[in-house]
Structure formats: C-alpha cells, structure tokens
Design a protein around this motif. Sequence first.
Motif, PDB file in Angstrom:
ATOM      1  N   TRP A  50       5.190   0.276  -8.770  1.00  0.00           N
ATOM      2  CA  TRP A  50       3.742   0.191  -8.535  1.00  0.00           C
ATOM      3  C   TRP A  50       3.443  -0.703  -7.328  1.00  0.00           C
ATOM      4  O   TRP A  50       2.611  -0.371  -6.495  1.00  0.00           O
ATOM      5  N   THR A  51       4.099  -1.835  -7.233  1.00  0.00           N
ATOM      6  CA  THR A  51       3.820  -2.750  -6.118  1.00  0.00           C
ATOM      7  C   THR A  51       4.515  -2.350  -4.831  1.00  0.00           C
ATOM      8  O   THR A  51       4.212  -2.881  -3.769  1.00  0.00           O
ATOM      9  N   GLY A  52       5.469  -1.446  -4.934  1.00  0.00           N
ATOM     10  CA  GLY A  52       6.257  -1.101  -3.765  1.00  0.00           C
ATOM     11  C   GLY A  52       7.421  -2.056  -3.536  1.00  0.00           C
ATOM     12  O   GLY A  52       8.207  -1.865  -2.612  1.00  0.00           O
ATOM     13  N   GLY A  53       7.539  -3.046  -4.396  1.00  0.00           N
ATOM     14  CA  GLY A  53       8.589  -4.039  -4.207  1.00  0.00           C
ATOM     15  C   GLY A  53       9.973  -3.549  -4.572  1.00  0.00           C
ATOM     16  O   GLY A  53      10.972  -4.130  -4.146  1.00  0.00           O
ATOM     17  N   THR A  54      10.034  -2.496  -5.359  1.00  0.00           N
ATOM     18  CA  THR A  54      11.318  -1.901  -5.734  1.00  0.00           C
ATOM     19  C   THR A  54      11.353  -0.452  -5.289  1.00  0.00           C
ATOM     20  O   THR A  54      10.461   0.327  -5.634  1.00  0.00           O
ATOM     21  N   THR A  55      12.354  -0.121  -4.506  1.00  0.00           N
ATOM     22  CA  THR A  55      12.607   1.267  -4.113  1.00  0.00           C
ATOM     23  C   THR A  55      14.065   1.585  -4.411  1.00  0.00           C
ATOM     24  O   THR A  55      14.919   0.698  -4.357  1.00  0.00           O
ATOM     25  N   TYR A  56      14.324   2.837  -4.732  1.00  0.00           N
ATOM     26  CA  TYR A  56      15.698   3.221  -5.054  1.00  0.00           C
ATOM     27  C   TYR A  56      15.865   4.682  -4.682  1.00  0.00           C
ATOM     28  O   TYR A  56      14.893   5.450  -4.681  1.00  0.00           O
ATOM     29  N   TYR A  57      17.108   5.048  -4.335  1.00  0.00           N
ATOM     30  CA  TYR A  57      17.372   6.353  -3.738  1.00  0.00           C
ATOM     31  C   TYR A  57      18.618   6.991  -4.332  1.00  0.00           C
ATOM     32  O   TYR A  57      19.537   6.320  -4.806  1.00  0.00           O
ATOM     33  N   ALA A  58      18.651   8.299  -4.221  1.00  0.00           N
ATOM     34  CA  ALA A  58      19.887   9.027  -4.491  1.00  0.00           C
ATOM     35  C   ALA A  58      20.870   8.707  -3.376  1.00  0.00           C
ATOM     36  O   ALA A  58      20.471   8.499  -2.216  1.00  0.00           O
ATOM     37  N   ASP A  59      22.147   8.666  -3.685  1.00  0.00           N
ATOM     38  CA  ASP A  59      23.165   8.348  -2.678  1.00  0.00           C
ATOM     39  C   ASP A  59      23.120   9.325  -1.511  1.00  0.00           C
ATOM     40  O   ASP A  59      23.394   8.943  -0.368  1.00  0.00           O
ATOM     41  N   SER A  60      22.746  10.560  -1.780  1.00  0.00           N
ATOM     42  CA  SER A  60      22.775  11.598  -0.751  1.00  0.00           C
ATOM     43  C   SER A  60      21.719  11.391   0.331  1.00  0.00           C
ATOM     44  O   SER A  60      21.827  11.965   1.416  1.00  0.00           O
ATOM     45  N   VAL A  61      20.697  10.579   0.051  1.00  0.00           N
ATOM     46  CA  VAL A  61      19.626  10.380   1.036  1.00  0.00           C
ATOM     47  C   VAL A  61      19.507   8.928   1.491  1.00  0.00           C
ATOM     48  O   VAL A  61      18.724   8.623   2.408  1.00  0.00           O
ATOM     49  N   LYS A  62      20.259   8.052   0.878  1.00  0.00           N
ATOM     50  CA  LYS A  62      20.164   6.618   1.206  1.00  0.00           C
ATOM     51  C   LYS A  62      20.460   6.402   2.680  1.00  0.00           C
ATOM     52  O   LYS A  62      21.433   6.933   3.216  1.00  0.00           O
ATOM     53  N   GLY A  63      19.595   5.634   3.339  1.00  0.00           N
ATOM     54  CA  GLY A  63      19.767   5.361   4.756  1.00  0.00           C
ATOM     55  C   GLY A  63      19.080   6.374   5.657  1.00  0.00           C
ATOM     56  O   GLY A  63      18.930   6.132   6.861  1.00  0.00           O
ATOM     57  N   ARG A  64      18.663   7.498   5.088  1.00  0.00           N
ATOM     58  CA  ARG A  64      17.975   8.534   5.884  1.00  0.00           C
ATOM     59  C   ARG A  64      16.517   8.700   5.447  1.00  0.00           C
ATOM     60  O   ARG A  64      15.653   9.004   6.269  1.00  0.00           O
ATOM     61  N   PHE A  65      16.255   8.544   4.160  1.00  0.00           N
ATOM     62  CA  PHE A  65      14.907   8.727   3.613  1.00  0.00           C
ATOM     63  C   PHE A  65      14.314   7.368   3.241  1.00  0.00           C
ATOM     64  O   PHE A  65      15.038   6.458   2.819  1.00  0.00           O
ATOM     65  N   THR A  66      12.988   7.263   3.376  1.00  0.00           N
ATOM     66  CA  THR A  66      12.279   6.052   2.978  1.00  0.00           C
ATOM     67  C   THR A  66      11.043   6.424   2.176  1.00  0.00           C
ATOM     68  O   THR A  66      10.209   7.205   2.642  1.00  0.00           O
ATOM     69  N   ILE A  67      10.936   5.860   0.983  1.00  0.00           N
ATOM     70  CA  ILE A  67       9.755   6.073   0.155  1.00  0.00           C
ATOM     71  C   ILE A  67       8.827   4.877   0.305  1.00  0.00           C
ATOM     72  O   ILE A  67       9.284   3.730   0.412  1.00  0.00           O
ATOM     73  N   SER A  68       7.532   5.145   0.334  1.00  0.00           N
ATOM     74  CA  SER A  68       6.540   4.084   0.426  1.00  0.00           C
ATOM     75  C   SER A  68       5.275   4.544  -0.282  1.00  0.00           C
ATOM     76  O   SER A  68       5.146   5.721  -0.627  1.00  0.00           O
ATOM     77  N   ARG A  69       4.349   3.638  -0.502  1.00  0.00           N
ATOM     78  CA  ARG A  69       3.087   4.007  -1.137  1.00  0.00           C
ATOM     79  C   ARG A  69       1.953   3.160  -0.588  1.00  0.00           C
ATOM     80  O   ARG A  69       2.163   1.997  -0.219  1.00  0.00           O
ATOM     81  N   ASP A  70       0.774   3.761  -0.540  1.00  0.00           N
ATOM     82  CA  ASP A  70      -0.443   3.075  -0.149  1.00  0.00           C
ATOM     83  C   ASP A  70      -1.388   3.173  -1.336  1.00  0.00           C
ATOM     84  O   ASP A  70      -2.039   4.212  -1.538  1.00  0.00           O
TER      85      ASP A  70
END
Length: 121
Positions: A50-70
């Motif tokens: 909810w705060t955006g303070g924690t993000t986590y990714y599948a290994d297949s996209v880590k380093g290429r994709f970025t999730i964020s929220r407004d």
Amino acid sequence: VQLQASGGGLVQAGGSLRLSCAASATVRYTMGWFRQAPGEEREFVAGISWTGGTTYYADSVKGRFTISRDNAKNTVYLQMNSLKPEDTAAYYCAASESNYPSRRARDFASWGQGTLVTVSS
C-alpha cells in the motif's frame, strides 16, 4: 473495486512499455501484476505494498521491470524495459485484501480485464 489496465501494445525486443492500472476506489492493500501467455497458466510478475515501501518481483523480470503506485490517482504502474519475446502475454493487474506480499493469484480478490503485450524478435 474495479480495475482498468491499459498501455499494452506491440514492441520490438529490447524496447519498453509502461502499463497502467486505474482503480475505481482507493486500495489500501497490496496490488500486483500477473501475466498469462497463450496455453500457459497465469503467473505472478510484480507486487507492491500500500505504501509502496515493499516491492517484489518474479525472477524472470527482476532488474527489467519496475512496479510503482500513485495512491493520489488510485493507479499502479508497471514499467517494462529490455523486453524479450518471452514477455509476450496478456497482463493483468490485481488487488489484494491484505498487505501480505503474496505471489499467488488466489490471494488477489479483484482483477482488471488484461492488456496485451506482444514483443517481436
């Protein structure tokens, strides 16, 4: 809550796209992106608290994709860089009803309609 995903399209390998997911109301919980390729099961891509303070990714996209929220706009984004043909899929945004950083589709209660991403080689 209703979710509306957008931003998909056709892009060449190595290119970028940004997906957006607009919620009809404030979602004070984890949100995520999943994808499903033809003939495959739906798989987790990325999640954000909810705060955006924690993000986590599948290994297949880590380093290429970025999730964020407004949260002021009730919108979650997925910035996808260095796209590969294997990233081709329908991408779905989803909203959980907890702040647990789940990777399981069954833990997400609300789903958008999907937006298609096609990466050509």
